[in-house]
Design an enzyme around this catalytic site. Structure first.
Site, PDB file in Angstrom:
ATOM      1  N   ARG A  94      46.635  26.115   6.620  1.00 17.87           N
ATOM      2  CA  ARG A  94      45.776  25.092   5.779  1.00 17.87           C
ATOM      3  C   ARG A  94      44.929  25.104   4.462  1.00 17.87           C
ATOM      4  O   ARG A  94      44.267  23.849   4.154  1.00 17.87           O
ATOM      5  CB  ARG A  94      45.499  24.225   6.408  1.00 17.87           C
ATOM      6  CG  ARG A  94      45.621  23.507   8.034  1.00 17.87           C
ATOM      7  CD  ARG A  94      44.930  23.028   9.019  1.00 17.87           C
ATOM      8  NE  ARG A  94      45.486  22.258   9.985  1.00 17.87           N
ATOM      9  CZ  ARG A  94      45.117  22.201  11.194  1.00 17.87           C
ATOM     10  NH1 ARG A  94      43.468  21.953  11.314  1.00 17.87           N
ATOM     11  NH2 ARG A  94      45.599  22.230  12.410  1.00 17.87           N
TER      12      ARG A  94
ATOM     13  N   ARG B  87      43.865  19.163   2.927  1.00 20.10           N
ATOM     14  CA  ARG B  87      42.603  17.581   3.053  1.00 20.10           C
ATOM     15  C   ARG B  87      41.636  18.438   2.026  1.00 20.10           C
ATOM     16  O   ARG B  87      40.436  17.853   1.393  1.00 20.10           O
ATOM     17  CB  ARG B  87      42.372  17.567   4.063  1.00 20.10           C
ATOM     18  CG  ARG B  87      43.877  17.080   5.196  1.00 20.10           C
ATOM     19  CD  ARG B  87      43.141  17.141   6.507  1.00 20.10           C
ATOM     20  NE  ARG B  87      43.426  18.127   7.011  1.00 20.10           N
ATOM     21  CZ  ARG B  87      43.170  18.832   8.494  1.00 20.10           C
ATOM     22  NH1 ARG B  87      42.708  16.578   9.292  1.00 20.10           N
ATOM     23  NH2 ARG B  87      42.794  19.144   9.226  1.00 20.10           N
TER      24      ARG B  87
ATOM     25  N   ARG C 285      48.017  12.758  -3.131  1.00 19.55           N
ATOM     26  CA  ARG C 285      48.241  12.479  -2.183  1.00 19.55           C
ATOM     27  C   ARG C 285      48.446  11.037  -1.987  1.00 19.55           C
ATOM     28  O   ARG C 285      48.384   9.928  -1.364  1.00 19.55           O
ATOM     29  CB  ARG C 285      47.721  13.286  -1.076  1.00 19.55           C
ATOM     30  CG  ARG C 285      48.815  14.018   0.283  1.00 19.55           C
ATOM     31  CD  ARG C 285      49.485  13.804   0.683  1.00 19.55           C
ATOM     32  NE  ARG C 285      49.911  12.707   1.219  1.00 19.55           N
ATOM     33  CZ  ARG C 285      49.062  13.602   3.117  1.00 19.55           C
ATOM     34  NH1 ARG C 285      48.729  14.125   3.055  1.00 19.55           N
ATOM     35  NH2 ARG C 285      48.970  11.757   3.710  1.00 19.55           N
TER      36      ARG C 285
ATOM     37  N   ASP D  51      54.919  20.256   7.264  1.00 21.34           N
ATOM     38  CA  ASP D  51      54.679  19.612   9.049  1.00 21.34           C
ATOM     39  C   ASP D  51      55.813  19.665  10.029  1.00 21.34           C
ATOM     40  O   ASP D  51      57.038  20.133   9.697  1.00 21.34           O
ATOM     41  CB  ASP D  51      54.301  18.490   9.473  1.00 21.34           C
ATOM     42  CG  ASP D  51      53.443  17.618  10.751  1.00 21.34           C
ATOM     43  OD1 ASP D  51      52.201  18.138  10.352  1.00 21.34           O
ATOM     44  OD2 ASP D  51      54.032  17.897  11.673  1.00 21.34           O
TER      45      ASP D  51
ATOM     46  N   TYR E 193      54.350  18.236  21.634  1.00 20.65           N
ATOM     47  CA  TYR E 193      54.622  15.988  21.173  1.00 20.65           C
ATOM     48  C   TYR E 193      55.525  15.608  21.751  1.00 20.65           C
ATOM     49  O   TYR E 193      55.306  14.279  22.592  1.00 20.65           O
ATOM     50  CB  TYR E 193      54.427  16.894  19.714  1.00 20.65           C
ATOM     51  CG  TYR E 193      53.351  17.228  19.313  1.00 20.65           C
ATOM     52  CD1 TYR E 193      51.965  16.682  18.741  1.00 20.65           C
ATOM     53  CD2 TYR E 193      53.273  18.107  18.282  1.00 20.65           C
ATOM     54  CE1 TYR E 193      51.206  16.420  18.785  1.00 20.65           C
ATOM     55  CE2 TYR E 193      52.031  18.785  17.862  1.00 20.65           C
ATOM     56  CZ  TYR E 193      50.297  18.249  17.738  1.00 20.65           C
ATOM     57  OH  TYR E 193      49.700  18.350  17.293  1.00 20.65           O
TER      58      TYR E 193
END
Length: 355
Positions: A38, A42, A51, A87, A162
């Site tokens: 990552r 973020r 973004r 992702d 998921y």
């Protein structure tokens, strides 16, 4: 073909002699290579800026945006490898699964897969389903030059969790109920996901990725016997499918201290280790013939610089006897991490391990 044979046969690309790929091949390195899970995301203000107003899944289909986001941490931190910005649910979206990534929640599947009829919605992934991947990696490899690009995908178990749960889950009750209650449907589900995952990785490798990482984020919820019986065949199928390309294959999961040996046995060349197990103990559990990746606690980066360096030194000391170590966090960069702490950590590891 064995893992070592495959890696030895890797073509002499611009990235071949990079510290990262040398470490993955368990060869002598000029310094311990560093990258962060990552790292493209973020924690970076420049990421949040580009973004702004763009949904996550949309951002994963725009080649120029993918390229910019992937390059940002390489420019800022001086890491030894880039990781392709995407992702784990992108290939599922690409084959028509109705899902979205909801801010603050994660992937949410509109109609969970819980029956044999549902299984038919999982069609094979074709390269034409993800043209943006090929285009973005072409742009990236030209920009990166000698810096390796890591491709990645979600492992069959985590994708299945998921799909079956319909979103993130603490207890994976629907997933485990299917795994225990209908073993044949479960095996068929994971087999289809293995094919989709392998196809997604092949697209990345053929476009120019120098290594690939299989993320099994939720597999730490399983006991070793369940993993070996109900999950490892599918993960092994993925690794086998890309073995002939000769690129290093990394396997990572969270909370997998009891599964480390099995993660390597599934076919990885490099086993990722979270922060709960010291690297010297992880090496004992994994056994010979594998490089290791990890494993400082991501939360340590919120401590003062001296404390971060102390913990980094502990990781380096635990890895001192290993053949092949890639320095990383024990999981992904936390969103509110100070980017300068990551830059300083890269500099520290490079300085301490320069040979």
């Amino acid at each position: 073909m064995s893992a070592n044979d495959a890696l030895t046969g890797h073509p002499q690309t611009a990235t071949y002699d990079s510290a990262f790929l040398k470490a993955c091949r368990r060869e002598p390195v000029p310094h311990t290579p560093v990258w962060f899970m990552r790292q493209a995301g973020r924690s970076l203000p420049e990421y949040r800026k580009v973004r702004e107003g763009i949904a996550m899944l949309d951002s994963c289909t725009r080649p120029e945006l993918i390229t910019e986001i992937t390059l940002q941490p390489v420019r800022r931190h001086g890491v030894d490898a880039a990781i392709y910005f995407s992702d784990i649910v992108v290939p599922l979206k690409a084959i028509g699964i109705d899902l979205d990534i909801k801010p603050g929640v994660g992937p949410v599947v509109e109609n969970p897969i819980r029956s044999r009829a549902d299984l038919e919605r999982l069609r094979p992934l074709e390269p034409g389903d993800v043209p943006y991947v090929t285009e973005a990696i072409g742009l990236l490899t030209r920009e990166l030059g000698g810096t390796p690009l890591i491709g990645f995908a979600g492992a069959p178990f985590t994708l299945a969790s998921y799909l079956v749960e319909g979103g993130p889950s603490r207890n994976h009750e629907h997933t485990k109920a299917l795994m225990y209650g209908d073993p044949q449907l479960w095996a068929d589900l994971l087999d289809r996901l293995a094919d989709i995952t392998a196809a997604f990785l092949k697209v990345q490798i053929e476009a120019g990725a120098s290594a690939v990482q299989l993320f099994d984020s939720w597999v730490g919820a399983l006991a070793p016997a369940d993993y070996r019986r109900s999950v490892m065949p599918a993960s092994a199928k993925v690794f086998d499918a890309v073995a002939s390309y000769g690129v290093p294959r990394i396997h990572f999961g969270v909370g997998t201290g009891e599964l480390l040996g099995l993660l390597g046995e599934a076919g990885a060349d490099v086993v990722g280790v979270d922060w709960r197990v010291p690297l010297d103990e992880a090496a004992r559990r994994v056994g010979p013939g594998k490089a290791l990746q990890g494993n400082i606690d991501p939360a340590v980066l919120f401590a003062p610089r001296e404390a971060v360096e102390t913990k980094a030194r502990e990781v380096l000391d635990a890895a001192a006897g290993l053949e092949g170590h890639v320095f990383n966090l024990g999981h992904g960069v936390l969103p509110t991490t100070d980017p300068d702490a990551l830059t300083r950590l890269v500099e520290y590891v490079h300085t301490q391990t320069g040979r």
